[in-house]
Design a protein around this motif. Structure first.
Motif, short mmCIF file in Angstrom:
data_model
loop_
_atom_site.label_atom_id
_atom_site.label_comp_id
_atom_site.label_asym_id
_atom_site.label_seq_id
_atom_site.Cartn_x
_atom_site.Cartn_y
_atom_site.Cartn_z
N THR A 194 0.83 -1.20 0.00
CA THR A 194 0.00 0.00 0.00
C THR A 194 0.87 1.26 0.00
O THR A 194 0.56 2.23 -0.69
CB THR A 194 -0.93 0.01 1.22
N GLU A 195 1.96 1.26 0.78
CA GLU A 195 2.96 2.33 0.72
C GLU A 195 4.25 1.72 0.20
O GLU A 195 4.57 0.57 0.47
CB GLU A 195 3.20 2.96 2.10
N GLY A 210 0.25 1.90 -3.79
CA GLY A 210 -0.66 0.77 -3.74
C GLY A 210 -1.92 0.98 -4.57
O GLY A 210 -2.47 0.03 -5.15
N GLN A 211 -2.41 2.22 -4.65
CA GLN A 211 -3.59 2.50 -5.46
C GLN A 211 -3.30 2.26 -6.94
O GLN A 211 -4.15 1.72 -7.66
CB GLN A 211 -4.02 3.95 -5.24
N SER A 214 -3.18 -1.60 -7.54
CA SER A 214 -4.51 -2.18 -7.55
C SER A 214 -5.28 -1.79 -8.81
O SER A 214 -5.99 -2.61 -9.41
CB SER A 214 -5.28 -1.75 -6.30
#
Length: 383
Positions: A194-195, A210-211, A214
């Motif tokens: 995520t980070e 992370g965005q 995904s």
């Protein structure tokens, strides 16, 4: 040779990680001294590990710093019979893992890269352009390539063909590195999904990475579902061959089943992630206040097993941990920063001397306190 050595090192690390997992239940029945010796045999790709594979009984050497720390942990040495018994259990487990679970990687017959040394190419320049003439399979004939722009070409070249059918030429030049830093701070780095990373200074870098991972994974899944439907329709049309079906099948093959646009979209998406990674590393390694002398980062080269469901398994498989590690090594070497890699598995419960772990208790923390005088594992690693 460098790629082959990295592949072999990754293979042995995967074997050791799998063997430790297989031995977890057996080690519970050992006493502390026997368990420490078994974990010392599997503490990494070291001398004792290959002596074990050769059928010998590794014995800690007090003259070696790592072995001397292990020898000082206990006053009573193990007998030769106990050493032979424990080494036999570990060796059989390792051989079973090599036979059933972790097989040595095989090289593929097809490669998308060709290397040319200085004797395999010539550079020819004209008033209009620069040409590169590469050696071919036919004696006396060379392949002439027109280059975009002009540059000084020397050393070994790599000609790479990607899945979209385009060719790129890579020229390797010596890297200009700064002198090794002698002053500064030592920080620990924890890599994440995520980070991008979290430092021991309680700082998060690349919080939006992370965005992007995904979004790329979900978009590729959606596109793959549409392509699978087109493949199914294409096969069904070929089963009923007539003029209309064959024409429709040809249109589907031409406009819906190609990989050129798919590859271009993927390269564009990955380019955003690479930009974020390089930007954050540049800001970290070139900061003026409180400069960094050494970083301690977790080693993620061993095979990763994920059991978080179909959705998250797919996302984690696209995590570019190899690229992230490569850029950390490259940027650190460029700026004169020392890099130390540690095994991330159960580091808070791991003994710093023999890497013995206990999943149920904090035995490793107590052992690190006994040897290093501290209960903070990160503090011991950064000493």
């Amino acid at each position: 040779m460098e790629e082959t050595s990295k592949m072999a090192l990754t293979h042995w690390k995967s074997v050791i990680a799998e063997a430790k997992e297989k031995l977890a239940h057996t080690l519970k029945h050992f006493n502390d001294q026997d368990r420490h010796y078994a974990c010392w045999l599997l503490c990494g790709v070291n001398r004792q590990f290959f002596e074990l594979l050769d059928g010998r009984i590794p014995v800690p050497n007090p003259e070696v710093s790592f072995d001397r720390n292990y020898c000082l942990s206990y006053d009573r040495p193990l007998s030769s019979k106990a050493l032979r018994s424990i080494a036999g259990v570990v060796r059989r487990t390792v051989n079973k893992v090599r036979r059933d679970s972790v097989c040595y990687p095989r090289t593929q017959a097809f490669h998308n890269r060709i290397d040319f040394d200085a004797s395999c190419y010539t550079v020819r320049s004209t008033e209009d352009a620069q040409f590169l003439e590469l050696m071919s399979l036919q004696p006396g004939k060379r392949i002439s390539l027109r280059l975009k722009g002009r540059s000084k070409i020397r050393g070994t070249l790599q000609l790479i063909r990607d899945t979209a059918g385009t060719y790129s030429l890579r020229v390797y030049v010596p890297q200009q590195c700064e002198e090794k830093r002698k002053t500064g701070t030592v920080i620990g780095i924890d890599l994440g999904y995520t980070e991008m990373m979290a430092t021991s200074e309680q700082e998060l870098l690349g919080t939006d990475l992370g965005q992007y991972f995904s979004a790329i994974s979900d978009k590729r899944r959606k596109n793959s579902e549409g392509r699978n439907r087109m493949h199914s329709l294409f096969r069904n049309l070929l089963k009923k061959p007539n003029k209309d079906n064959l024409a429709k099948a040809e249109r589907i093959r031409k406009h819906n089943l190609g990989r050129k646009k798919q590859r271009a979209r993927y390269i564009r998406d990955i380019g955003v992630i690479k930009t974020i990674v390089n930007r954050e590393l540049n800001l970290l390694f070139t900061r003026k206040t409180n400069p960094i002398k050494q970083i301690v980062v977790e080693d993620l080269s061993a095979r990763m097993k994920v059991h978080f469901g179909k959705k998250w398994n797919r996302r984690l498989s696209g995590w570019m941990r190899g690229y992230l590690q490569e850029r950390i090594r490259y940027k650190a070497k460029k700026h004169g920063i020392e890099v130390s890699e540690v095994n991330p598995a159960y580091s808070s419960r791991e003994c710093p001397r023999c890497h013995c772990t206990d999943k149920k208790t904090d035995t490793g923390i107590h052992l690190s306190a006994r040897f290093a005088g501290t209960t903070d594992m990160l503090t011991w690693l950064l000493r």
